[in-house]
Motif scaffolding. Structure first.
Motif, PDB file in Angstrom:
ATOM      1  N   ALA A  88       0.860  -1.182   0.000  1.00 17.40           N
ATOM      2  CA  ALA A  88       0.000   0.000   0.000  1.00 17.40           C
ATOM      3  C   ALA A  88       0.895   1.230   0.000  1.00 17.40           C
ATOM      4  N   PHE A  89       0.579   2.226  -0.833  1.00 16.82           N
ATOM      5  CA  PHE A  89       1.340   3.468  -0.939  1.00 16.82           C
ATOM      6  C   PHE A  89       2.832   3.201  -1.166  1.00 16.82           C
ATOM      7  N   ARG A  90       3.108   2.292  -2.075  1.00 17.74           N
ATOM      8  CA  ARG A  90       4.471   1.910  -2.448  1.00 17.74           C
ATOM      9  C   ARG A  90       5.247   1.353  -1.257  1.00 17.74           C
ATOM     10  N   ARG A  91       4.535   0.821  -0.270  1.00 18.66           N
ATOM     11  CA  ARG A  91       5.174   0.224   0.878  1.00 18.66           C
ATOM     12  C   ARG A  91       4.624  -1.189   1.087  1.00 18.66           C
ATOM     13  N   ALA A  92       5.517  -2.112   1.425  1.00 15.77           N
ATOM     14  CA  ALA A  92       5.099  -3.465   1.766  1.00 15.77           C
ATOM     15  C   ALA A  92       5.487  -3.714   3.217  1.00 15.77           C
ATOM     16  N   PHE A  93       4.473  -3.918   4.085  1.00 14.31           N
ATOM     17  CA  PHE A  93       4.774  -4.173   5.487  1.00 14.31           C
ATOM     18  C   PHE A  93       5.621  -5.434   5.594  1.00 14.31           C
ATOM     19  N   ALA A  94       6.739  -5.331   6.306  1.00 14.36           N
ATOM     20  CA  ALA A  94       7.698  -6.435   6.312  1.00 14.36           C
ATOM     21  C   ALA A  94       8.097  -6.866   7.705  1.00 14.36           C
ATOM     22  N   GLY A  95       7.278  -6.570   8.719  1.00 10.05           N
ATOM     23  CA  GLY A  95       7.538  -7.080  10.051  1.00 10.05           C
ATOM     24  C   GLY A  95       7.999  -6.026  11.034  1.00 10.05           C
ATOM     25  N   GLY A  96       8.350  -6.476  12.239  1.00  6.59           N
ATOM     26  CA  GLY A  96       8.798  -5.525  13.243  1.00  6.59           C
ATOM     27  C   GLY A  96       9.225  -6.191  14.531  1.00  6.59           C
ATOM     28  N   LEU A  97       9.860  -5.389  15.410  1.00  3.97           N
ATOM     29  CA  LEU A  97      10.295  -5.816  16.732  1.00  3.97           C
ATOM     30  C   LEU A  97       9.674  -4.882  17.763  1.00  3.97           C
TER      31      LEU A  97
END
Length: 526
Positions: free
Chosen positions: A437-446
């Protein structure tokens, strides 16, 4: 009798107004009087006697062609109201009334199903139908133009006849249908038909039939035979729901037709969630009920109808006790003018997130999650590889993650779980990206949490550094961790972004339930 008729004729020829009034009144009394009436205490004996008479009359009456109204069934969607309550969702499709050439017919079995206390009897050999209510019965013979009805109480029994003209009994799909008004009124009840909303309203009390506010004309769903699933469990949705395709087998109710109970589900029997929560539950669909809608011109469905439809769907997924608790929460939330607290509630194999929202509309949302088959890995067992920011790393000792099976997009999610008391990880066990979405791909987190019950924050910092060192440059790790430690001790809500090649790394904090810092990864895509 001859003397009576002679007196009537003589009276009609006389000019005295007073006598004319008496004669006319006497003639009207003759017209509305029953053919047979008995007074006494042996009611059952008289009822049996009058049933025998009724059968004799019908067998000797004129033969009548039986209508076949089957072709009108597809265009006969309607609402059914009993004593002011919309009960449409409780009436099965094959018991719905049929409107044929302006005449409304009801299936014989519908009377028994909808109105408590009605008893039916059908003799397939003689084709005689009898329906009995508390203080009346009707009797007719398929293929005859005469029917009888009887009204009785403790003091008297009265038998009447009724000759059908254009509205006799009919057949459809092998079922007997009776003219609506005849069947309901002769059994002693009240009925109205509202053409504007296509509503049949019946009253079995002293009150007049009513049309509940907000009822709308049902819309035919030409795809009602399709199978729909929530978390791989087959569900039946109301026949008037028009569903639209969202892609990948997901469907939802079309709000352009009717704004009401919205069901988002799947046409795929196999459950492959597009996202999995930290507790190992995957998204399975959603249900929403609307009390108001932002567009004043929207075709808004009656709230009671929506709640009944919702309850019917929930009953297909869990126990009565579980459904009762959820419905209590939903109804209580609608009495609150602000957003309500979300509550996770059990429903069979599902976890339902129930909460009310008041932005643009007053609605109650039920997000459905179902447990997926997961694999738990602790530390660097068997050299397992996980991905953060789309980049691979090995799990440090001291961490455990739950891995879900790959969904239809080939993505397998990996999370530390809701009960994690140390560094919390959310990413994937595959290199595939999660959502674009909006040229961003959610890729995780800490997530690093500080507070009672959690592992020492310095230990969590070290675990985070071990992971970050596998996917970022050393100076990038130093920059991210410096901000993470600073934000953890700050009383303000802070957030900052860093761009490292094709990765956007966001560091932010929160002090709601406890002090925590989130390091979120998004991949920049074309």
């Amino acid at each position: 009798m001859r003397k009576i008729l002679k007196a009537v004729l003589i009276g009609m020829s006389m000019r005295k107004k007073g006598f004319k009034k008496i004669v006319l009144l006497f003639m009207c009394t003759l017209v509305v009087s029953p053919l047979y009436a008995g007074i006494g205490t042996d009611k059952d004996e008289r009822l049996r006697k009058y049933e025998t008479k009724a059968i004799q009359w019908m067998e000797n009456s004129e033969q009548k062609e039986v209508k076949n109204i089957e072709k009108f069934k597809k265009d006969s969607k309607c609402n059914i109201v009993l004593n002011g309550e919309d009960i449409t969702s409780t009436v099965s499709e094959d018991l719905m009334p049929i409107n044929a050439s302006g005449i409304n017919y009801v299936p014989l079995r519908m009377l028994e199903s909808v109105i408590k206390g009605i008893e039916l009897d059908y003799d397939s050999k003689t084709k005689i139908v009898k329906a009995r209510a508390e203080n009346s019965w009707i009797m007719l013979q398929i293929g005859k133009n005469l029917s009888c009805y009887c009204v009785f109480d403790e003091k008297s029994v009265k038998l009447y006849d009724y000759t059908f003209t254009t509205d006799g009994p009919a057949m459809a799909n092998g079922k007997v249908y009776l003219p609506l008004r005849y069947a309901i009124e002769k059994l002693g009840y009240k009925v109205i038909w509202d053409g504007k909303t296509s509503t049949l309203s019946i009253s079995t009390t002293d009150k007049e039939p009513t049309i509940p506010e907000g009822l709308i004309k049902p819309v035919e769903n030409k795809e009602s035979n399709k199978s729909y699933y929530l978390g791989g469990v087959a569900i039946k949705i109301p026949a008037n729901f028009i569903m639209v395709d969202l892609g990948n087998g997901d469907v939802t109710r079309d709000r352009n037709k009717i704004v009401g109970l919205t069901v988002q589900c799947s046409t795929n029997k196999e459950f492959k969630p597009t996202s999995v929560r930290e507790n190992g539950y995957g998204y399975a669909g959603s249900l929403e009920v609307y009390k108001t809608f932002g567009d004043p011109n929207a075709n808004l469905e009656n709230l009671d109808t929506q709640l009944k439809d919702l309850e019917n769907i929930l009953n297909q997924l869990g126990s009565k006790e579980e459904v009762s608790k959820i419905m209590q929460k939903v109804k209580a939330d609608f009495k609150i003018s602000t957003d309500t607290e979300q509550e996770n509630m059990k429903l069979g194999d599902f976890l339902v997130e129930v909460g009310g929202y008041r932005n643009m509309a007053i609605r109650e949302s039920l997000i459905m999650y179902k447990k997926v088959n997961t694999t738990i890995t602790s530390g660097n067992k068997d050299g397992a590889i996980y991905y953060l920011g789309g980049k691979p790393f090995k799990l440090p000792e001291g961490l455990a993650v739950t891995t879900s099976p790959a969904n239809e997009n080939g993505v397998s999610y990996a999370t530390s779980g809701d009960d994690c008391k140390t560094l919390h990880f959310r990413g994937t066990a595959t290199p595939n990206l999660v959502k674009t979405a909006f040229r961003r791909a959610f890729a995780g987190g800490l997530t690093i949490c500080s507070g009672k019950g959690f592992v020492d924050v310095n230990t969590q910092y070290k675990l985070a550094e071990q992971i970050l060192n596998q996917i970022l440059e050393e100076k990038e790790v130093d920059q991210v961790m410096a901000h993470a430690k600073k934000f953890m001790t700050s009383n303000s809500e802070l957030s900052t972004d860093f761009i490292y090649g094709d990765l956007e790394v966001t560091v932010s904090n929160s002090h709601n339930d406890n002090d925590k810092v989130m390091i979120t990864f998004n991949k920049i895509v074309d």
